[in-house]
Design a protein around this motif. Structure first.
Motif, PDB file in Angstrom:
ATOM      1  N   SER A 705       0.830  -1.199   0.000  1.00 55.40           N
ATOM      2  CA  SER A 705       0.000   0.000   0.000  1.00 55.40           C
ATOM      3  C   SER A 705       0.864   1.248   0.000  1.00 55.40           C
ATOM      4  CB  SER A 705      -0.915   0.008   1.227  1.00 55.40           C
ATOM      5  OG  SER A 705      -0.148  -0.012   2.419  1.00 55.40           O
ATOM      6  N   ARG A 706       0.403   2.263  -0.676  1.00 50.22           N
ATOM      7  CA  ARG A 706       1.123   3.529  -0.789  1.00 50.22           C
ATOM      8  C   ARG A 706       0.886   4.366   0.466  1.00 50.22           C
ATOM      9  NH1 ARG A 706      -0.670   8.375  -3.475  1.00 50.22           N
ATOM     10  NH2 ARG A 706       1.067   9.718  -4.099  1.00 50.22           N
ATOM     11  N   LYS A 707       1.969   4.916   1.041  1.00 54.43           N
ATOM     12  CA  LYS A 707       1.865   5.712   2.256  1.00 54.43           C
ATOM     13  C   LYS A 707       2.624   7.025   2.091  1.00 54.43           C
ATOM     14  CE  LYS A 707       1.560   1.655   5.269  1.00 54.43           C
ATOM     15  NZ  LYS A 707       2.180   0.891   6.388  1.00 54.43           N
ATOM     16  N   PRO A 708       2.229   8.075   2.796  1.00 48.20           N
ATOM     17  CA  PRO A 708       2.936   9.363   2.710  1.00 48.20           C
ATOM     18  C   PRO A 708       4.385   9.234   3.174  1.00 48.20           C
ATOM     19  CG  PRO A 708       0.794   9.631   3.762  1.00 48.20           C
ATOM     20  CD  PRO A 708       1.047   8.163   3.659  1.00 48.20           C
ATOM     21  N   TYR A 709       5.309   9.808   2.435  1.00 48.01           N
ATOM     22  CA  TYR A 709       6.730   9.752   2.743  1.00 48.01           C
ATOM     23  C   TYR A 709       7.023  10.306   4.127  1.00 48.01           C
ATOM     24  CZ  TYR A 709      11.716  10.902   2.389  1.00 48.01           C
ATOM     25  OH  TYR A 709      13.063  11.019   2.609  1.00 48.01           O
ATOM     26  N   PRO A 713       9.378   7.665   9.064  1.00 45.45           N
ATOM     27  CA  PRO A 713      10.109   7.457  10.329  1.00 45.45           C
ATOM     28  C   PRO A 713       9.232   6.901  11.445  1.00 45.45           C
ATOM     29  CG  PRO A 713      10.709   9.561   9.350  1.00 45.45           C
ATOM     30  CD  PRO A 713       9.546   9.047   8.568  1.00 45.45           C
ATOM     31  N   GLU A 714       7.991   7.405  11.555  1.00 42.11           N
ATOM     32  CA  GLU A 714       7.100   6.931  12.604  1.00 42.11           C
ATOM     33  C   GLU A 714       6.666   5.489  12.344  1.00 42.11           C
ATOM     34  OE1 GLU A 714       5.894   8.576  15.442  1.00 42.11           O
ATOM     35  OE2 GLU A 714       7.438  10.059  15.023  1.00 42.11           O
ATOM     36  N   ASN A 715       6.301   5.186  11.109  1.00 41.80           N
ATOM     37  CA  ASN A 715       5.795   3.856  10.787  1.00 41.80           C
ATOM     38  C   ASN A 715       6.878   2.779  10.943  1.00 41.80           C
ATOM     39  OD1 ASN A 715       3.255   4.852  10.227  1.00 41.80           O
ATOM     40  ND2 ASN A 715       3.653   5.099   8.047  1.00 41.80           N
TER      41      ASN A 715
END
Length: 837
Positions: A705-709, A713-715
């Motif tokens: 799945s595409r996630k915000p860049y 760091p948090e993910n």
């Protein structure tokens, strides 16, 4: 001039202008008071100042000025003085006892004084807890001089309205280690190249204290003399504001609070602290740093969730802890992406923040006093609202471990009472928030990435059996730990002595007796017998000292056993027969003589110095046993056959094939390899042992799945195991578990090393329990994919020897009394472990 150009101009000016670069605004100065430059013979920032010179300068200020007095609150392991310079008006000094009493009255929950603006505010300016973050101690010299010598009206107002206590170097041993390095490699002209030796200390570097511990994690744990001295001082004064000055990477700028949001779901510190007060002071710092063109940031990266920092512990005592982080020059001048950063420039920012802290505190002293008063009163209010009225704890078999835990409670001024052969800590007391810190555990958090540990329930560190209680039949209040441990004195015997191995100090007694030439055996099965103190049952590991089999006469044997009992306060008994009333007899093949450990530990670049220091500290200070520390660079010259045990803590071990083979051959002769954390992974990866890691589920066909860049760091960070407490199922019949009676104990995990249980059905000593989580943040993915399938402690056969593989750190921060025994058993009983094929 733009801020950027001003920033560069300041960097340049630091090397070309006089000491007015720092404190021109506070002129005039009393010429009878020597400046740091006059006293030291060089300008601040021109070189790094040794701690003894800092103390000497503070001593001089106290001698020549009636504004200053010097107090020594302790000494480091290496004998360096820990000092506090108190600065205020001569009038305040003359009445300091009275002012202190009025100050403490605000914190007395039985009083309701309201003269908030009439009593000087108490400020503790504290510096250099990390030895190789040196700019702050230099700033301490400038701050002390300014407050003692300046006749500026602004400074006069500060002194009238404040008691300012300056702790110039919290970590003198580490500071001097770094100071020696930086001054030794200082060039002329200065070398700004980041690759230069000046900017790259050799292992273990100067951050830590003598035993390579991070003292900024020790405020809660109180293990070291630096922290214990400071905590004792702290609870005599309860300052309203405390600073905590640090340095960070050279490519950054400057940080001051407010911090990142506290990670706890319901922080036990008042919201007023981390929102209102931090923002109030933050406005002052921003204005001051703007005025000198310095760039900064707030509300990022750092958090005050862990209560053991110098910037978070004061928040749990009604004060305001303030964190500062300065981009480091890591020497005298260094090239960065923003130009050259100089040592004087870093000092100036810290000095500016020091003086601004005093300004903000003085101008808000009534608010700060009222806040601290409300803090302690609200502790009682919060306790009254809670269902839990206290925590009861005891351990029938290990008085010294209980004593160590009570010592920790008393160090933090937590009230403890005797009750029903145990102890109880009531919640209804001014230190209620410290009670919460010691006993409460959590599973839900509002954040998932922590600067440090997410679990710190100290009772679990000590493997303390405790429970909440609503019944408070308080007995006598415990005032000290001096007489908490009581044992029946051992009586002379011509046959044998038995030492109870359940006691934490039993290992130290074992080493003492071995070092004095006695043969000591361990019982590999329980038994009962008649002793000088009557019928007594002994657990696995009970130590047996046969009198007739010694090279010393009966009188000498008795004297050594009696000395061991007195020195370590352990249960010891004389017996007159080997024919026991139950279980094995003393002549059984299950009573085996123990070999004295001859241990070595690899250290040096790549090795985690924290963990190496924890091993060194444990053996030095509690077992009084030497361990040879082998630098990796000397690996090839070491005679391995001089030792029977090798310890490898977490780290990166880039050993050659021949060096690996040398370890393997040596262990196979019958010796013991002990690995901890990533060293265990290394041993498995290098196939030194026939064990495996829990495999990660990799599904190459799954849709990504595409996630915000910006969220990366948090993910990614939340999947790291930053510091949690887990429960393991322990095989108490295994030699590594001798001294334990409970089949489930807490362990500390701060890594992602997941070891599969051994295929040998007798070799998995500790496996994570079915419901393993006790305290701290862990993702469901880590639980399901790794935790539920992994072991914490495994033994692997290597020829006639063995590798003892710790996935977790049994010696974490010198305070895990609950798991120290597992490691010590590996040292003293490792060679007795014969893993069945």
């Amino acid at each position: 001039m733009s801020k950027r150009l001003l920033f560069l101009a300041l960097l340049f000016s630091a090397n070309t202008f006089s000491q007015d670069y720092f404190f021109e605004k506070y002129r005039p100065f009393n010429e009878a008071i020597p400046s740091p430059e006059e006293f030291l013979g060089y300008g601040i920032g021109e070189r790094h100042t040794r701690h003894d010179l800092i103390v000497a300068y503070f001593t001089k200020l106290a001698e020549v000025s009636n504004r200053a007095t010097l107090y020594e609150y302790g000494q480091t392991y290496e004998g360096r003085k820990l000092v506090m310079l108190t600065v205020t008006t001569p009038g305040n000094h003359a009445n300091l006892s009275d002012i202190k009493a009025k100050h403490l009255a605000f914190n007395d929950v039985n009083q309701s004084v309201t003269n908030y603006d009439e009593v000087p505010i108490f400020i503790n300016l504290a510096y250099n807890v990390h030895g190789n973050e040196p700019s702050s101690s230099e700033a301490a010299l400038l701050t002390a001089y300014t407050l003692v010598a300046s006749d500026h009206s602004e400074v006069s107002n500060y002194l009238k309205n404040a008691i300012i206590m300056i702790d110039p170097t919290i970590n003198p041993d580490g500071r001097d280690r770094h100071t020696q390095w930086a001054n030794s490699y200082q060039g002329n002209p200065l070398v700004a190249d980041p690759a230069d030796a000046e900017h790259n200390e050799y292992w273990p570097r100067g951050r830590t204290n003598h035993y390579w511990f991070d003292l900024n994690r020790d405020w809660l744990l109180g293990i070291h003399p630096e922290s214990r001295g400071k905590l004792t001082w702290y609870h005599q004064w309860y300052p309203n504001v405390v600073t905590d000055f640090h340095e960070m990477g050279s490519q950054s700028s400057y940080f001051f609070e407010p911090m990142k949001t506290n990670g706890s779901l319901n922080p036990i510190m008042p919201k007023e602290n981390y929102e209102d007060l931090n923002n109030l002071f933050g406005d002052y710092f921003a204005k001051a740093l703007d005025s000198i063109g310095s760039f900064y940031f707030t509300k990022e990266v750092f958090d005050g969730t862990y209560p053991g920092y110098g910037s978070s512990y004061p928040d749990l005592q009604g004060g305001l802890g303030l964190l500062f982080e300065q981009a480091s020059s890591r020497g005298h001048k260094q090239t960065t992406a923003f130009g050259e950063i100089t040592f004087p420039f870093t000092i100036r920012n810290q000095y500016t923040s020091s003086m601004t802290t005093v300004k903000a505190a003085v101008e808000n002293k009534a608010y700060l006093r009222k806040y601290q008063q409300k803090f302690f009163k609200s502790a009682l209010t919060n306790a009254t609202k809670g269902r839990i009225k206290g925590y009861y704890f005891k351990d029938d078999f290990d008085q010294n471990r209980v004593k160590a835990f009570i010592d920790k409670l008393l160090l933090h001024k937590v009230d403890v009472y005797q009750q029903d052969n145990g102890y109880v800590v009531p919640t209804n007391q001014p230190q209620y928030r410290m009670v919460q810190t010691m006993f409460e555990t959590y599973s839900k958090y509002q954040d998932s990435v922590y600067y440090d540990a997410s679990a710190w329930s100290v009772a679990n560190f000590y493997n303390m059996k405790y429970r909440p209680t609503n019944s408070l039949n308080l007995g006598n209040k415990v005032e000290s730990t001096e007489n908490l441990v009581t044992n029946t004195p051992v009586v002379a015997s011509d046959y044998a002595y038995i030492l109870d191995y359940d006691d934490y100090n039993a290992v130290a007694a074992l080493h003492y007796l071995q070092s004095n030439g006695l043969v000591v055996s361990s019982s590999f099965k329980p038994f009962s017998t008649i002793t000088n103190a009557g019928q007594k049952s002994f657990n696995y590991g009970a130590l047996v000292v046969p009198v007739s089999l010694q090279k010393k006469d009966a009188k000498a044997v008795f004297e050594l056993v009696a000395k061991a009992q007195k020195k370590f306060k352990i249960p010891a008994f004389g017996v007159e027969t080997g024919y026991n009333t139950k279980g094995i007899d003393l002549g059984s093949r299950y009573v085996s003589p123990l070999t004295k450990p001859k241990a070595m530990m690899l250290i040096g670049d790549g090795v985690r110095s924290y963990e190496a220091g924890e091993v060194w500290h444990l053996l030095d200070t509690r077992v009084h046993m030497p361990i040879t520390k082998i630098p990796l660079r000397n690996f090839n010259s070491i005679r391995f056959d001089n030792y029977n045990t090798l310890v490898m803590v977490s780290g990166r071990y880039n050993l050659t094939t021949s060096q690996l083979e040398r370890i393997k051959t040596w262990v196979a002769k019958g010796n013991t390899l002990i690995t901890i954390g990533t060293a265990t992974k290394w041993a498995i990866d290098k196939k030194l042992v026939k064990e495996s890691l829990v495999p990660s589920k990799q599904d190459s066909t799954a849709t990504v799945s595409r996630k915000p860049y910006v969220d990366a760091p948090e993910n990614i960070g939340k999947e790291e195991v930053g510091g949690i407490i887990l429960k393991v199922d322990l095989d108490v019949t295994h030699p590594l578990a001798f001294g334990y009676r409970d089949q489930q104990i807490p362990v500390y995990k701060n890594n992602s090393i997941w070891v599969q249980p051994s295929k040998n059905e007798y070799a998995t000593v500790a496996k994570y329990s079915k419901d393993a989580h006790i305290d701290g943040f862990i993702t469901e993915k880590n639980k399901e994919e790794f935790l539920n399938k992994a072991a914490s402690l495994v033994v692997s056969k290597m020829g006639r020897g063995r590798a003892i593989l710790f996935a977790d750190n049994p010696n974490f921060r010198g305070t895990w009394y609950g798991t120290n025994r597992l490691f010590l058993n590996a040292l003293f009983l490792g060679d007795k472990i014969d893993v069945p094929e």
